[in-house]
Design an enzyme around this catalytic site. Structure first.
Site, PDB file in Angstrom:
ATOM      1  N   GLY A  58       0.807  -1.210   0.000  1.00  0.00           N
ATOM      2  CA  GLY A  58       0.000   0.000   0.000  1.00  0.00           C
ATOM      3  C   GLY A  58       0.841   1.261   0.000  1.00  0.00           C
ATOM      4  N   ALA A  59       2.030   1.203  -0.603  1.00  0.00           N
ATOM      5  CA  ALA A  59       2.904   2.372  -0.792  1.00  0.00           C
ATOM      6  C   ALA A  59       3.355   3.000   0.522  1.00  0.00           C
ATOM      7  CB  ALA A  59       2.210   3.430  -1.665  1.00  0.00           C
ATOM      8  N   SER A  62       4.523  -5.736  -2.823  1.00  0.00           N
ATOM      9  CA  SER A  62       4.717  -4.306  -3.044  1.00  0.00           C
ATOM     10  C   SER A  62       5.437  -3.668  -1.841  1.00  0.00           C
ATOM     11  CB  SER A  62       3.370  -3.638  -3.343  1.00  0.00           C
ATOM     12  OG  SER A  62       3.550  -2.343  -3.858  1.00  0.00           O
ATOM     13  N   ALA A  63       4.836  -2.668  -1.171  1.00  0.00           N
ATOM     14  CA  ALA A  63       5.501  -2.082  -0.005  1.00  0.00           C
ATOM     15  C   ALA A  63       5.690  -3.124   1.093  1.00  0.00           C
ATOM     16  CB  ALA A  63       4.693  -0.892   0.522  1.00  0.00           C
ATOM     17  N   ASP A 109       3.827  -5.336 -13.780  1.00  0.00           N
ATOM     18  CA  ASP A 109       3.786  -4.563 -12.533  1.00  0.00           C
ATOM     19  C   ASP A 109       3.767  -3.060 -12.796  1.00  0.00           C
ATOM     20  OD1 ASP A 109       3.620  -5.900 -10.059  1.00  0.00           O
ATOM     21  OD2 ASP A 109       5.639  -6.688 -10.276  1.00  0.00           O
ATOM     22  N   HIS A 150       0.017  -5.139 -11.329  1.00  0.00           N
ATOM     23  CA  HIS A 150       0.493  -5.057  -9.952  1.00  0.00           C
ATOM     24  C   HIS A 150      -0.608  -5.553  -9.007  1.00  0.00           C
ATOM     25  CE1 HIS A 150       3.384  -3.639  -7.062  1.00  0.00           C
ATOM     26  NE2 HIS A 150       2.511  -2.844  -6.453  1.00  0.00           N
TER      27      HIS A 150
END
Length: 536
Positions: A120-121, A207-208, A335, A445
């Site tokens: 979630g960045a 991701s994050a 992605d 992604h």
């Protein structure tokens, strides 16, 4: 132990269940869910692993509770902006985890444990994010049941409250990473009571969350804490994984909440008494940053920092700390596609500006780097390339720069530093299920997650048999790896043996619903790594 009779899924399941479990903080009671004849999963939701954290402080042990904690509902996510960034949601009281324990006719013992870190960045997300027909995307029941592993999902602080930093001891940052560390440590101390093996813990994330798992692996604080790591679409070397100018960002957020001061210590005192909701909103993505200036990377501002402590040095110099961990890493084939739409709005028109994108990504290297990279990426175009070919090139550039090249370098560094630990590489390229996308779009992604968490089994009406095949393959590979350090071996049958990635031998496994011997490939493309990673 007791026999449970339930009518979940329209048939009777006669299984044992854990009932009340004693943890270091007190007793917890979960709920048993039938998964089939003689199979169930005990689910414990909202188990505290730390106390309510102080503002910009490391997590502290939970004081405990009396009586029996009914662990049957998810707790609040950590304070964060909503997806549209217009308001906040969540709470500062958020350091909880969820545990999924598979059961059969005998009570499970000594099972491998898989701890999931959400993506979630570093800005949003939760251990129970995105409900799909009633169940969270990260619901661990299918993976636990089909792979015979304990799955744990954890919350951690995000956004301003999780990652604001001055770059020095006054506000060191990385509070979200410390939360993850506290959760993994809690699991190691307590999971035996749930039937897990504390000496066989795998951390995995996307991701994050993958970047987080990568930093956990590289941190000196993780020695002996877990055994294996899986990173999906992100590593600590990703160009968006670190905030390299934390004080500039802190000053910007301070101005937004009325704490702009020429004296830094006065500014920090003001920040420390500011409203957490206002601080969280001040950390939202600043879309104006991208207009005429840069790339999607410029938007992702709140992130881990090199603090001289949890992350003592540049990530590329920390792989000696990862020598003991088995490591599996990969990316989705597209992605970068959704990020390409941010960086190159014209991707949906005829004249996608490939040269402009490369200039933004390689701005520290100058025009020669742009020319060199353009030659690499346009070499297959011909004299009059189709618009779809140019658009796919833009998506490939973003995928390479943000995900694929950093992941390959991380795999190489792990293999180079390994002291007997295994390394494995993959590429997930299942065609997208997102409606309305062109035919050339493969795996976007985060599209891997629905398969890994068994959604095609849990929600069969919205998937086809091919999706269940793929889901079964992924659960088998991932849980075999958690059990033995080898995704091909561990009790679950797999369609293709997955060879080791070594110092001099770089195979990767292509993961989709049609897996054969030809799914094992070798990287032959020469990436212009010095150009693409100019910002690392």
């Amino acid at each position: 132990d007791h026999i449970l009779v339930t009518t979940d899924l329209c048939y009777i399941c006669l299984c044992v269940c854990l009932g009340v479990v004693q943890t270091e903080g007190g007793k917890v009671e979960g709920k048993s869910h039938g998964m089939g004849l003689f199979r169930s999963v005990d689910v414990f939701k909202g188990v505290p692993f730390a106390d309510v954290p102080g503002k910009w402080e490391k997590p502290k042990p939970h004081p405990g509770w009396s009586g029996i904690l009914k662990a049957n509902k998810y707790r609040d996510r950590c304070l964060q902006v909503t997806l549209l960034q217009t308001k906040t949601q969540g709470s500062e009281d958020c350091l909880y985890l969820n545990i999924f324990v598979p059961q059969g006719l005998k009570l499970s013992k000594n099972l491998p444990v898989m701890v999931y870190l959400f993506g979630g960045a570093f800005l949003l997300g939760a251990s129970n994010d995105v409900a799909i027909l009633g169940d969270s995307l990260y619901d661990g029941k299918e993976m636990a049941d089909r792979g015979d592993v304990i799955v744990v999902t954890v919350n951690y602080r995000v956004g301003t409250m999780g990652f604001l930093s001055t770059g020095d001891d006054r506000l060191p940052g990385n509070y979200g990473l410390w939360d993850q560390h506290a959760a993994i440590s809690w699991v190691r101390r307590n999971i035996a009571a749930f039937g897990g093996n504390p000496d066989n813990i795998t951390i995995f994330g996307q991701s994050a969350g993958a970047v987080s798992a990568s930093f956990q692996m590289l941190s000196p604080y993780s020695k002996g804490l877990f055994r294996r790591v899986i990173t999906q679409c992100g590593v600590a070397l990703s160009p968006w994984a670190l905030q390299k100018k934390p004080m500039a960002l802190t000053k910007k957020i301070a101005r937004k909440v009325g704490c702009g001061r020429s004296n830094e210590d006065e500014m920090l005192e003001c920040l420390k008494i500011s409203d957490p909701i206002g601080l969280t909103l001040a950390g939202k993505i600043d879309v104006l940053l991208i207009l005429g200036k840069g790339t999607v990377m410029d938007l992702l501002e709140l992130a881990p920092v090199i603090d001289g402590d949890f992350i003592p040095d540049e990530p590329s110099k920390l792989f000696h700390n990862a020598a003991q961990f088995d490591y599996m890493a990969g990316v989705n084939s597209m992605d970068g596609h959704i990020f390409a739409g941010v960086d190159v709005p014209s991707i949906n028109k005829k004249n996608a500006n490939v040269r402009g994108l490369l200039a933004g990504l390689t701005k520290e290297k100058g025009n020669a780097a742009v020319d060199s990279a353009f030659r690499v990426y346009s070499s297959h175009w011909g004299s009059a390339p189709e618009p779809a070919v140019v658009k796919k090139t833009v998506a490939d550039i973003e995928t390479d720069f943000l995900f694929l090249v950093p992941t390959q370098i991380a795999l190489q560094l792990h293999a180079n530093n390994s002291s007997g630990a295994h390394t494995f590489s993959y590429l997930f390229n299942m065609k997208t299920r997102i409606p309305g996308f062109p035919r050339w779009v493969e795996a976007e992604h985060a599209e891997d997650l629905q398969y890994l968490f068994g959604k095609p089994f849990a929600s069969p009406l919205i998937y086809f048999p091919r999706h269940r095949d793929l889901s079964g393959y992924m659960i088998a590979y991932w849980t075999n790896f958690a059990r033995t350090g080898d995704p091909s071996n561990g009790g679950s049958r797999v369609p293709v043996p997955w060879p080791l990635f070594t110092k001099h031998h770089h195979p990767y496994l292509i993961i989709n619903h049609k897996m054969t011997k030809s799914s094992v490939r070798y990287y032959t493309v020469v990436y212009s790594t010095d150009i693409l990673l100019s910002s690392l």
